[in-house]
Design a protein around this motif. Structure first.
Motif, mmCIF file in Angstrom:
data_model
loop_
_atom_site.group_PDB
_atom_site.id
_atom_site.type_symbol
_atom_site.label_atom_id
_atom_site.label_comp_id
_atom_site.label_asym_id
_atom_site.label_seq_id
_atom_site.Cartn_x
_atom_site.Cartn_y
_atom_site.Cartn_z
ATOM 1 N N SER A 42 -7.622 -6.395 0.555
ATOM 2 C CA SER A 42 -6.217 -6.087 0.297
ATOM 3 C C SER A 42 -5.872 -6.249 -1.178
ATOM 4 C CB SER A 42 -5.321 -6.993 1.151
ATOM 5 O OG SER A 42 -5.586 -6.827 2.524
ATOM 6 N N ILE A 46 -4.741 -3.196 -3.748
ATOM 7 C CA ILE A 46 -3.487 -3.227 -4.514
ATOM 8 C C ILE A 46 -3.780 -3.088 -6.002
ATOM 9 C CG2 ILE A 46 -1.529 -4.683 -5.161
ATOM 10 C CD1 ILE A 46 -1.652 -5.876 -2.332
ATOM 11 N N ARG A 49 -4.595 0.745 -6.463
ATOM 12 C CA ARG A 49 -3.586 1.758 -6.161
ATOM 13 C C ARG A 49 -2.155 1.292 -6.340
ATOM 14 N NH1 ARG A 49 -5.034 3.435 -0.291
ATOM 15 N NH2 ARG A 49 -3.318 4.891 -0.673
ATOM 16 N N GLY A 50 -1.942 0.027 -6.656
ATOM 17 C CA GLY A 50 -0.603 -0.465 -6.939
ATOM 18 C C GLY A 50 0.325 -0.419 -5.731
ATOM 19 N N LYS A 51 1.542 0.079 -5.945
ATOM 20 C CA LYS A 51 2.562 0.112 -4.895
ATOM 21 C C LYS A 51 2.140 0.979 -3.720
ATOM 22 C CE LYS A 51 6.450 -0.671 -8.053
ATOM 23 N NZ LYS A 51 7.735 -0.135 -8.580
ATOM 24 N N GLY A 52 1.355 2.020 -3.999
ATOM 25 C CA GLY A 52 0.887 2.870 -2.916
ATOM 26 C C GLY A 52 0.054 2.103 -1.907
ATOM 27 N N VAL A 54 0.337 -1.154 -1.312
ATOM 28 C CA VAL A 54 1.243 -2.055 -0.587
ATOM 29 C C VAL A 54 1.918 -1.310 0.554
ATOM 30 C CG1 VAL A 54 3.276 -3.524 -0.767
ATOM 31 C CG2 VAL A 54 1.606 -3.475 -2.631
ATOM 32 N N ARG A 55 2.420 -0.105 0.261
ATOM 33 C CA ARG A 55 3.053 0.708 1.317
ATOM 34 C C ARG A 55 2.051 1.046 2.410
ATOM 35 N NH1 ARG A 55 5.493 3.286 -3.208
ATOM 36 N NH2 ARG A 55 3.905 4.927 -3.105
ATOM 37 N N GLN A 57 -0.607 -0.597 3.363
ATOM 38 C CA GLN A 57 -0.949 -1.760 4.172
ATOM 39 C C GLN A 57 0.203 -2.188 5.074
ATOM 40 O OE1 GLN A 57 -2.612 -4.862 1.701
ATOM 41 N NE2 GLN A 57 -3.847 -3.408 0.541
#
Length: 297
Positions: A42, A46, A49-52, A54-55, A57
């Motif tokens: 995880s 993150i 891919r950053g925020k993508g 997080v969304r 997961q």
């Protein structure tokens, strides 16, 4: 070529790492090992891919984890520790619940590792590694691996174009939406077939797969790669020593029994954590080094 981060290492190192970490994630059912793998995957996802990530997961992986964890006790009633009975009279056991949670963690961990693999192991790296051994198969696999992100982007373009002329799946009544959806699917299928033919003709015209064909590559196995490879293999050896000593053994049925935790266990857990977090550690060290260099300028 971008030499930053774990993706900047030689493709052979990338491939060996993801092969090992995926195999470990699929076969180690011990809760400590699964927790380490899930958290590491995880964090690295993150980081990539950053925020993508997080969304991805939260929207997909977390519901999948919960669904997979709780669906198993509804169908599997093995185990000796009965917690309660369903209305149908079937027992719900502690063993089946824990096995469902363990299976869910394994499944989600592997999916997240695969998302990291797709971000790091590009098609040119895969062809570089296997182009000479299995040219046709390597080309097919590289096309399959890039299928989802590339086709997802293309279908967005088609949908946007159709929306401008009032023929998107979100426009019109139910029948019109269905027709618009079929039209988009038809366009997408035509594009996919044409793209496959063009790719095959292009590779054939370049002599791909012919005996004696040479190819230019920017990848070189330098001292930086050798050092990372030595650390990675050392950690893999330590992890396999733990497996040989039964430190990861886990039994769920008919009763729960896990391997006893010894001082060697903590050493092996640390080695597995270090192995799973290698890309993150490397990225962090590189960022610190870069900040140190820029601060002196």
């Amino acid at each position: 070529m971008n030499r930053s981060g774990f993706a900047g290492y030689h493709p052979f190192i990338n491939f060996i790492y993801f092969t090992a970490v995926l195999l470990f994630g699929m076969f180690f059912m011990h809760p400590v090992m699964q927790g380490i793998a899930l958290v590491s995957a995880s964090v690295y996802s993150i980081l990539l891919r950053g925020k993508g990530a997080v969304r991805f997961q939260l929207i997909f992986m977390l519901p999948l984890l919960l669904f997979t964890a709780f669906i198993n006790p509804a169908f599997s009633h093995a185990g000796v520790t009965i917690l309660f009975y369903l209305r149908s009279g079937n027992p719900v056991t502690l063993e089946s619940i824990l096995y469902g949670i363990s299976s869910a963690c394994m499944f989600v961990t592997v999916l997240i590792w695969f998302s990291c693999y797709n971000a790091v192991m590009t098609s040119d790296k895969f062809i570089y590694l296997f182009g000479k051994l299995i040219p046709a198969m390597s080309l097919i696999l590289s096309m399959v691996l890039r299928f989802v992100p590339r086709y997802k982007e293309q279908i967005k373009r088609i949908s946007y174009a159709q929306r401008n002329i009032g023929k998107d799946v979100s426009q019109g009544n139910i029948i019109q939406r269905a027709r618009n959806g079929l039209k988009i699917l038809s366009i997408m299928t035509t594009w996919a077939l044409e793209n496959a033919i063009e790719t095959a003709d292009s590779m054939k015209s370049r002599g791909y797969g012919l005996t004696g064909r040479t190819s230019y590559s920017l990848y070189r196995f330098d001292n930086r790669d050798k050092g990372f490879m030595a650390v990675m293999l050392s950690l893999i050896v330590m992890i396999m020593i733990g497996e040989a000593n039964g430190l990861y053994s886990m039994r769920f049925f008919p009763s729960i029994k896990a391997a006893a935790i010894t001082p060697l266990s903590f050493l092996i857990y640390a080695a597995y954590l270090g192995f799973c977090m290698l890309p993150v550690i490397q990225h962090t060290m590189e960022a610190i080094k870069w900040r140190s260099i820029t601060s002196k300028m």
